[in-house]
Design a protein around this motif. Structure first.
Motif, PDB file in Angstrom:
ATOM      1  N   GLY A   9      48.701  28.338 -82.792  1.00  0.00           N
ATOM      2  CA  GLY A   9      49.984  27.668 -82.746  1.00  0.00           C
ATOM      3  C   GLY A   9      50.902  28.301 -81.722  1.00  0.00           C
ATOM      4  N   GLY A  10      52.008  27.622 -81.454  1.00  0.00           N
ATOM      5  CA  GLY A  10      52.956  28.131 -80.491  1.00  0.00           C
ATOM      6  C   GLY A  10      54.000  27.107 -80.133  1.00  0.00           C
ATOM      7  N   LEU A  11      54.741  27.403 -79.074  1.00  0.00           N
ATOM      8  CA  LEU A  11      55.811  26.539 -78.582  1.00  0.00           C
ATOM      9  C   LEU A  11      55.366  25.879 -77.287  1.00  0.00           C
ATOM     10  CD1 LEU A  11      58.754  25.502 -78.566  1.00  0.00           C
ATOM     11  CD2 LEU A  11      59.367  27.623 -77.380  1.00  0.00           C
ATOM     12  N   VAL A  12      55.428  24.558 -77.254  1.00  0.00           N
ATOM     13  CA  VAL A  12      55.058  23.809 -76.058  1.00  0.00           C
ATOM     14  C   VAL A  12      56.066  22.696 -75.823  1.00  0.00           C
ATOM     15  CG1 VAL A  12      52.589  24.288 -76.293  1.00  0.00           C
ATOM     16  CG2 VAL A  12      53.566  22.232 -77.336  1.00  0.00           C
ATOM     17  N   GLN A  13      56.124  22.213 -74.593  1.00  0.00           N
ATOM     18  CA  GLN A  13      56.968  21.078 -74.264  1.00  0.00           C
ATOM     19  C   GLN A  13      56.259  19.776 -74.617  1.00  0.00           C
ATOM     20  OE1 GLN A  13      58.037  21.426 -70.122  1.00  0.00           O
ATOM     21  NE2 GLN A  13      59.695  22.861 -70.561  1.00  0.00           N
ATOM     22  N   ALA A  14      57.036  18.748 -74.836  1.00  0.00           N
ATOM     23  CA  ALA A  14      56.463  17.438 -75.105  1.00  0.00           C
ATOM     24  C   ALA A  14      55.484  17.052 -74.002  1.00  0.00           C
ATOM     25  CB  ALA A  14      57.561  16.398 -75.233  1.00  0.00           C
ATOM     26  N   GLY A  15      54.347  16.525 -74.411  1.00  0.00           N
ATOM     27  CA  GLY A  15      53.299  16.174 -73.473  1.00  0.00           C
ATOM     28  C   GLY A  15      52.268  17.260 -73.268  1.00  0.00           C
ATOM     29  N   GLY A  16      52.533  18.441 -73.784  1.00  0.00           N
ATOM     30  CA  GLY A  16      51.619  19.552 -73.639  1.00  0.00           C
ATOM     31  C   GLY A  16      50.491  19.521 -74.649  1.00  0.00           C
ATOM     32  N   SER A  17      49.661  20.557 -74.606  1.00  0.00           N
ATOM     33  CA  SER A  17      48.478  20.630 -75.459  1.00  0.00           C
ATOM     34  C   SER A  17      48.367  21.993 -76.124  1.00  0.00           C
ATOM     35  CB  SER A  17      47.206  20.372 -74.645  1.00  0.00           C
ATOM     36  OG  SER A  17      47.198  19.082 -74.076  1.00  0.00           O
ATOM     37  N   LEU A  18      47.740  21.998 -77.281  1.00  0.00           N
ATOM     38  CA  LEU A  18      47.396  23.208 -78.003  1.00  0.00           C
ATOM     39  C   LEU A  18      46.061  22.997 -78.684  1.00  0.00           C
ATOM     40  CD1 LEU A  18      50.710  24.251 -79.834  1.00  0.00           C
ATOM     41  CD2 LEU A  18      49.593  25.511 -77.986  1.00  0.00           C
ATOM     42  N   ARG A  19      45.326  24.069 -78.888  1.00  0.00           N
ATOM     43  CA  ARG A  19      44.111  24.007 -79.681  1.00  0.00           C
ATOM     44  C   ARG A  19      44.216  24.998 -80.829  1.00  0.00           C
ATOM     45  NH1 ARG A  19      37.683  25.156 -78.461  1.00  0.00           N
ATOM     46  NH2 ARG A  19      38.434  27.332 -78.416  1.00  0.00           N
ATOM     47  N   LEU A  20      44.176  24.486 -82.041  1.00  0.00           N
ATOM     48  CA  LEU A  20      44.215  25.313 -83.226  1.00  0.00           C
ATOM     49  C   LEU A  20      42.806  25.676 -83.661  1.00  0.00           C
ATOM     50  CD1 LEU A  20      46.911  23.442 -85.365  1.00  0.00           C
ATOM     51  CD2 LEU A  20      47.236  25.160 -83.562  1.00  0.00           C
ATOM     52  N   SER A  21      42.656  26.881 -84.168  1.00  0.00           N
ATOM     53  CA  SER A  21      41.373  27.338 -84.683  1.00  0.00           C
ATOM     54  C   SER A  21      41.546  27.792 -86.122  1.00  0.00           C
ATOM     55  CB  SER A  21      40.824  28.495 -83.847  1.00  0.00           C
ATOM     56  OG  SER A  21      40.585  28.099 -82.514  1.00  0.00           O
ATOM     57  N   CYS A  22      40.513  27.605 -86.900  1.00  0.00           N
ATOM     58  CA  CYS A  22      40.495  28.046 -88.287  1.00  0.00           C
ATOM     59  C   CYS A  22      39.188  28.775 -88.524  1.00  0.00           C
ATOM     60  CB  CYS A  22      40.639  26.861 -89.239  1.00  0.00           C
ATOM     61  SG  CYS A  22      40.484  27.285 -90.992  1.00  0.00           S
ATOM     62  N   GLN A  82      42.088  20.055 -81.537  1.00  0.00           N
ATOM     63  CA  GLN A  82      42.610  19.926 -80.182  1.00  0.00           C
ATOM     64  C   GLN A  82      43.741  18.918 -80.213  1.00  0.00           C
ATOM     65  OE1 GLN A  82      41.698  21.545 -77.177  1.00  0.00           O
ATOM     66  NE2 GLN A  82      43.583  20.536 -76.488  1.00  0.00           N
ATOM     67  N   MET A  83      44.924  19.326 -79.777  1.00  0.00           N
ATOM     68  CA  MET A  83      46.108  18.481 -79.817  1.00  0.00           C
ATOM     69  C   MET A  83      46.607  18.257 -78.396  1.00  0.00           C
ATOM     70  SD  MET A  83      48.115  20.058 -83.123  1.00  0.00           S
ATOM     71  CE  MET A  83      48.469  21.608 -82.294  1.00  0.00           C
ATOM     72  N   ASN A  84      46.572  17.011 -77.967  1.00  0.00           N
ATOM     73  CA  ASN A  84      47.045  16.632 -76.644  1.00  0.00           C
ATOM     74  C   ASN A  84      48.240  15.697 -76.769  1.00  0.00           C
ATOM     75  OD1 ASN A  84      44.851  18.025 -75.430  1.00  0.00           O
ATOM     76  ND2 ASN A  84      43.538  16.216 -75.629  1.00  0.00           N
ATOM     77  N   SER A  85      48.978  15.557 -75.679  1.00  0.00           N
ATOM     78  CA  SER A  85      50.136  14.670 -75.633  1.00  0.00           C
ATOM     79  C   SER A  85      51.068  14.907 -76.815  1.00  0.00           C
ATOM     80  CB  SER A  85      49.673  13.206 -75.599  1.00  0.00           C
ATOM     81  OG  SER A  85      48.850  12.962 -74.477  1.00  0.00           O
ATOM     82  N   LEU A  86      51.384  16.149 -77.052  1.00  0.00           N
ATOM     83  CA  LEU A  86      52.200  16.514 -78.209  1.00  0.00           C
ATOM     84  C   LEU A  86      53.603  15.930 -78.118  1.00  0.00           C
ATOM     85  CD1 LEU A  86      50.962  20.157 -78.636  1.00  0.00           C
ATOM     86  CD2 LEU A  86      50.918  18.403 -80.422  1.00  0.00           C
ATOM     87  N   LYS A  87      54.133  15.572 -79.282  1.00  0.00           N
ATOM     88  CA  LYS A  87      55.454  14.986 -79.403  1.00  0.00           C
ATOM     89  C   LYS A  87      56.321  15.858 -80.298  1.00  0.00           C
ATOM     90  CE  LYS A  87      53.432  10.334 -79.236  1.00  0.00           C
ATOM     91  NZ  LYS A  87      53.294   9.041 -79.956  1.00  0.00           N
ATOM     92  N   PRO A  88      57.637  15.786 -80.158  1.00  0.00           N
ATOM     93  CA  PRO A  88      58.509  16.592 -81.027  1.00  0.00           C
ATOM     94  C   PRO A  88      58.252  16.359 -82.511  1.00  0.00           C
ATOM     95  CG  PRO A  88      59.767  15.750 -79.196  1.00  0.00           C
ATOM     96  CD  PRO A  88      58.409  15.105 -79.106  1.00  0.00           C
ATOM     97  N   GLU A  89      57.872  15.157 -82.904  1.00  0.00           N
ATOM     98  CA  GLU A  89      57.602  14.871 -84.300  1.00  0.00           C
ATOM     99  C   GLU A  89      56.320  15.528 -84.812  1.00  0.00           C
ATOM    100  OE1 GLU A  89      57.052  10.808 -82.118  1.00  0.00           O
ATOM    101  OE2 GLU A  89      58.243  12.629 -81.877  1.00  0.00           O
ATOM    102  N   ASP A  90      55.542  16.135 -83.926  1.00  0.00           N
ATOM    103  CA  ASP A  90      54.373  16.903 -84.339  1.00  0.00           C
ATOM    104  C   ASP A  90      54.746  18.305 -84.802  1.00  0.00           C
ATOM    105  OD1 ASP A  90      52.459  14.864 -83.716  1.00  0.00           O
ATOM    106  OD2 ASP A  90      52.584  15.426 -81.597  1.00  0.00           O
ATOM    107  N   THR A  91      55.998  18.688 -84.618  1.00  0.00           N
ATOM    108  CA  THR A  91      56.448  20.012 -85.017  1.00  0.00           C
ATOM    109  C   THR A  91      56.283  20.202 -86.517  1.00  0.00           C
ATOM    110  OG1 THR A  91      58.022  20.197 -83.189  1.00  0.00           O
ATOM    111  CG2 THR A  91      58.421  21.562 -85.118  1.00  0.00           C
TER     112      THR A  91
END
Length: 128
Positions: A9-22, A82-91
């Protein structure tokens, strides 16, 4: 029996990507269905994505379909989101969950109730 630890997890701008692992520890990980859930402040926990024990079936919440991808590597005892095209509502805080289930019923895979094993969560913040 099963311990789960989320990361990525982390802080990204709208439209960015993150990959979470478990990362999971415990016996017979390959026989566990896995899910990713999220909870924003003041809101109910909701299922984001789920994957069957075999990895052959996946389910996604409508609001993330086409943007998020869930996968698993049983050899590494790890599930990914894998999370792409992130939006503020994904917070939200994102949680990994597991249950001993070998089926593919959507109502079983995608509901919070019935998952006995949970990670501590990882914060995802999307700025506008």
């Amino acid at each position: 029996q099963v311990q789960l630890v989320e990361s990525g997890g982390g802080l990204v701008q709208a439209g960015g990507s993150l990959r979470l692992s478990c990362a999971a520890s415990g016996r017979t990980f390959g026989n566990y269905a896995m899910g990713w859930f999220r909870q924003a402040p003041g809101k109910e926990r909701e299922c984001v994505a789920a994957i069957s024990w075999s990895g052959g079936y996946t389910y996604y919440r409508d609001s993330v379909k086409g943007r998020f991808t869930i996968s698993r590597d049983n050899a590494k005892n790890t599930v990914y989101l894998q999370m792409n095209s992130l939006k503020p509502e994904d917070t939200a805080v994102y949680y990994c969950a597991a249950k001993a289930y070998q089926g593919i019923l959507r109502m079983v895979l995608a509901t919070t109730e019935g998952y006995p094993y949970w990670g501590q969560g990882t914060q995802v913040t999307v700025s506008s």
